[in-house]
Design an enzyme around this catalytic site. Structure first.
Site, short mmCIF file in Angstrom:
data_model
loop_
_atom_site.label_atom_id
_atom_site.label_comp_id
_atom_site.label_asym_id
_atom_site.label_seq_id
_atom_site.Cartn_x
_atom_site.Cartn_y
_atom_site.Cartn_z
CG ASP A 64 -0.20 -0.20 2.54
OD1 ASP A 64 1.02 -0.44 2.51
OD2 ASP A 64 -0.84 -0.13 3.61
CG HIS A 65 3.36 2.45 3.03
ND1 HIS A 65 2.42 1.63 3.59
CD2 HIS A 65 3.63 3.40 3.98
CE1 HIS A 65 2.14 2.06 4.81
NE2 HIS A 65 2.86 3.13 5.06
CG ASP A 119 2.26 1.85 9.31
OD1 ASP A 119 2.78 2.11 8.21
OD2 ASP A 119 1.57 2.66 9.96
NE ARG A 379 2.94 10.07 11.99
CZ ARG A 379 3.28 8.78 12.02
NH1 ARG A 379 3.72 8.19 10.93
NH2 ARG A 379 3.22 8.10 13.15
CB SER A 545 7.05 6.69 10.53
OG SER A 545 8.31 6.12 10.30
NE ARG A 547 9.45 6.60 7.87
CZ ARG A 547 8.97 7.73 7.36
NH1 ARG A 547 9.79 8.68 6.99
NH2 ARG A 547 7.68 7.92 7.19
C1 MIC Z 1 4.06 6.77 7.97
O1 MIC Z 1 2.88 7.09 8.09
O2 MIC Z 1 5.00 7.55 8.23
C2 MIC Z 1 4.40 5.37 7.51
C3 MIC Z 1 5.01 5.49 6.17
O3 MIC Z 1 3.23 4.62 7.39
C4 MIC Z 1 5.34 4.75 8.54
C5 MIC Z 1 5.94 3.48 8.14
C6 MIC Z 1 7.05 3.62 7.15
O4 MIC Z 1 7.83 4.57 7.22
O5 MIC Z 1 7.13 2.76 6.27
C7 MIC Z 1 4.70 4.57 9.92
O6 MIC Z 1 3.80 5.30 10.27
O7 MIC Z 1 5.16 3.74 10.71
FE1 SF4 Z 2 -0.08 5.05 4.96
FE2 SF4 Z 2 1.24 5.85 7.13
FE3 SF4 Z 2 -0.26 7.55 5.71
FE4 SF4 Z 2 -1.42 5.68 7.11
S1 SF4 Z 2 -0.20 7.36 7.92
S2 SF4 Z 2 -1.93 6.27 5.03
S3 SF4 Z 2 -0.01 3.99 6.92
S4 SF4 Z 2 1.59 6.53 5.04
#
Ligand code: MIC
Ligand code: SF4
Length: 658
Positions: A64-65, A119, A379, A545, A547
């Site tokens: 999905d990312h 995540d 965010r 996140s 990550r």
């Molecule tokens: C995000 O919302 O920042 C992400 C991308 O979903 C991350 C995970 C990632 O960096 O792959 C998260 O929220 O953990």
């Molecule tokens: Fe995807 Fe992270 Fe955004 Fe949710 S907050 S939609 S998991 S990138």
């Protein structure tokens, strides 16, 4: 003494530990979730630890990312993930099937279960009464292999909801209120448990909006009870058999109680550039808006899209506004296609995006320089949109739709006056559209599955054990509330998630200055001279996140310690997992005495780390200062061995010998 819901689920899953403040508890994990941007590394780690089959009730790999697919990297990842999921016993949700949290809520979550996901928004399924926790990929890999999850026994903050949301006020405004009260820092080790008569007025997806954005509060997770509304939702998903009622005991205790009267709430927004910069929409109304985006794992349910569609029905998006809509799942997409809402969006001038994270993670639709973007996302850290000079306001679908029509920040309560729009009535369907054909079950004959490894799939990075003497240099000094987006940007760099040497070039990218060496160049130069990198940070370092690349890439560049005033939970654990010591200033004012470029020496690091007190000598300033940490004895040994991969390999070697 009665138990709250969190205590009940922990007790039900307790593997070892005491359910007392200050203690660690290990809980059994029922389900796991990986997404593609973290999953490739997690699976590489799963393999590197010698694990072969998953041991959980259900594990799911989502795509999905990383779906922009500029160049071969993303598709290589997807093919690797699909093949290894089939082989190891994991369900695979194909690209196009939707955002992991939304799909997991619809198709897998169950009340009373535990879920560990790579995540940070994994707590979304807390809306279904699950104890759902976001962690780094390595911790999920271990849980997939059957290991219990170890966490600090949490403090439980009860949030008592009374009353009922008024028209034009949404679940998003509830979590904004919570963020206004608790902010994004200082909440490590807490869980939010919602209770009270207001709970029953909220549907499961509305609850999920609230638990989703609990991630921004920095708590371990958030949870709602499971009640008749939960049963209705599960029945409509054709999954009534997993329903069970769950509620705190009437005399349950909480460490703190926050009261929110839904009757009194009004539309709120998180102004640029932090999710806790909460303002009343009324107080910022009139600001010109250039972009409106509806979607993300926070607000892309059928309800959210239908509310926006009804507001836009028969109208046009303001000519100065670019509007995008992302359905959270294929289920939602199919349903808005069938009921005409999709046609409404198209007629209104919306851009229809695929069912994925998309612009939420900087994969397209970056706003212009200095332009205002109103998003229903979770965010708004500076630069996350892909534009350094962005002005992102987070808002409810109601507020976003109002802004789209007027081209200005607008309180949706003005829509009846401005456009004669009554508050849309939305009725949940008795049956959702269900088709799981894009979720591929694990292979029946795993031994026949060949793992597909395209040339861009690297190996998990190796680390050496921690040296006894740290010959350190402060490679960068940053301030408070540094997020993992600041440390390791996503957006256009997301495609390098399975190529650490390439991705590492962009560590602290946002702080690089034109014409000067980048952080990565400075770090590698020092590493090549035999030095060890040190990062200095302020309060609440590592927000956001999950990550683990925000630990892996600095590790690759030779960083051995991060010294900050305080750390956020997931990033702190990722640092431990990859052999970087998270040290805390014993006296926070020492932060002021350090400058970038200072040489820091730490002698006898192993003994000092084991003792809990570390003396650091600032060679440049010729002064010493003390650091502490709250690492467990096991965490310390993990760090000294150079991270968890080394530790697990060591344990397996010993088991084989003995
Ligand atoms: C995000 O919302 O920042 C992400 C991308 O979903 C991350 C995970 C990632 O960096 O792959 C998260 O929220 O953990
Ligand atoms: Fe995807 Fe992270 Fe955004 Fe949710 S907050 S939609 S998991 S990138």
């Amino acid at each position: 003494m009665g138990m709250n819901l969190v205590q009940k689920i922990i007790a039900d899953h307790l593997v070892w530990g005491k359910m007392e403040p200050g203690e660690k508890v290990a809980i059994k994990i029922d389900q796991t979730l990986l997404q593609d941007a973290t999953g490739t590394m997690a699976f590489l780690e799963f393999e590197a630890m010698g694990l072969e089959r998953v041991q959980t009730e259900i594990s799911v790999q989502y795509v999905d990312h990383n779906m922009a697919q500029f160049g071969p990297e993303n598709h290589n990842d997807h093919l690797y993930l699909q093949s290894i999921a089939a082989k190891t016993g994991v369900y695979f949700s194909r690209a196009g099937n939707g955002i992991c949290h939304q799909v997991h809520l619809e198709r897998f979550a169950r009340p009373g279960g535990t879920l560990l996901g790579s995540d940070s928004h994994t707590p979304t399924c807390g809306g279904m009464g699950m104890l759902a926790i976001g962690v780094g990929g390595l911790d999920v890999a271990l849980a997939m292999g059957g290991a219990p999850f170890v966490m600090d026994y949490p403090k439980v903050i009860g949030i008592r909801l009374t009353g009922k949301l008024q028209p034009w006020v949404a679940a998003k405004d509830i979590i904004f209120k919570v963020l206004e009260i608790l902010t994004t820092k200082g909440n490590v080790g807490c869980i939010l448990e919602y209770f009270g008569p207001g709970v029953q007025t909220l549907s499961v997806p509305e609850r999920a909006t609230i638990t989703n954005m609990g991630a921004e509060v920095g708590v371990t997770t958030s949870i709602f009870p499971s009640d008749e509304r939960t049963r209705e939702y599960l029945e409509a998903q054709d999954r009534a058999e997993v329903w069970k009622p769950l509620a705190p005991d009437p005399d349950a205790q909480y460490d703190r109680i926050i009261e929110i009267n839904l009757d009194e709430l009004e539309p709120l927004t998180a102004a640029p550039s932090s999710p806790d910069n909460i303002k009343r929409v009324r107080d910022v109304e009139g600001i010109e808006v250039h972009q409106v985006l509806v979607g993300s794992c926070t607000n892309s349910s059928l309800r959210d899209l239908m509310i926006v569609a009804r507001i836009l029905e028969g109208r046009r998006v303001h000519p100065n506004v670019q509007m995008g809509v992302t359905p959270g799942s294929r289920q939602v997409f199919e349903m808005i296609a069938a009921n005409g809402a999709l046609a409404t969006f198209i007629a209104a001038g919306c851009r229809i995006l695929e069912s994925a994270c998309g612009p939420c993670i900087g994969q397209g639709l970056s706003p212009g320089d200095g332009k205002v973007s109103v998003r229903t996302f979770n965010r708004n850290f500076k630069g996350r949109s892909g534009t350094m000079d962005d002005y992102v306001y987070l808002a409810s679908p109601e507020t976003a739709a109002a802004c789209a029509l007027t081209g200005r920040i607008t309180d949706p309560r003005d829509l009846p006056r401005l456009f004669g729009i009554e508050y849309p009535h939305f009725e949940w369907p008795r049956k959702f559209w269900i088709d799981d054909s894009m979720i591929i079950p694990p292979a029946e004959n795993p031994e026949e599955v060949e793992i597909i490894r395209g040339p861009t799939i690297g190996a998990p990075p190796e680390n050496t054990p921690m040296p006894q003497t740290i010959n350190g240099k402060v490679l960068i000094k940053v301030g408070d509330k540094i997020t993992t987006d600041h440390i390791m940007p996503a957006g256009p760099f997301l495609k390098y998630r399975s190529n650490i040497p390439e991705y590492a070039k962009y560590v602290f990218y946002i702080f690089n200055e034109a014409g000067k060496p980048t952080f990565a160049e400075r770090a590698l130069e020092w590493k090549n001279q035999g030095g060890h990198g040190i990062v200095v940070g302020g309060e609440s370092y590592g927000q956001g996140s999950s990550r683990e690349h925000a630990a892996i890439c600095p590790m690759y560049l030779g960083v051995k310690a991060k010294i900050a005033k305080s750390f956020e939970r997931i990033h702190r654990q990722n640092l431990i997992n990859f052999g970087i010591a998270p040290l805390v200033f014993a006296d926070p004012s020492e932060y002021d005495a350090i400058e970038e470029g200072d040489l820091l020496r730490i002698e006898n690091f192993h003994e000092q780390l084991r003792s809990g007190q570390v003396t650091v000598h600032n060679v440049t300033k010729d002064r010493s200062f003390a650091c502490t940490h709250d690492l467990s004895a096991d965490d310390v040994e993990t760090i000294l061995l150079g991270g968890k991969l080394n530790q697990v390999r060591e344990q397996r070697r010993k088991q084989m010998q003995g």
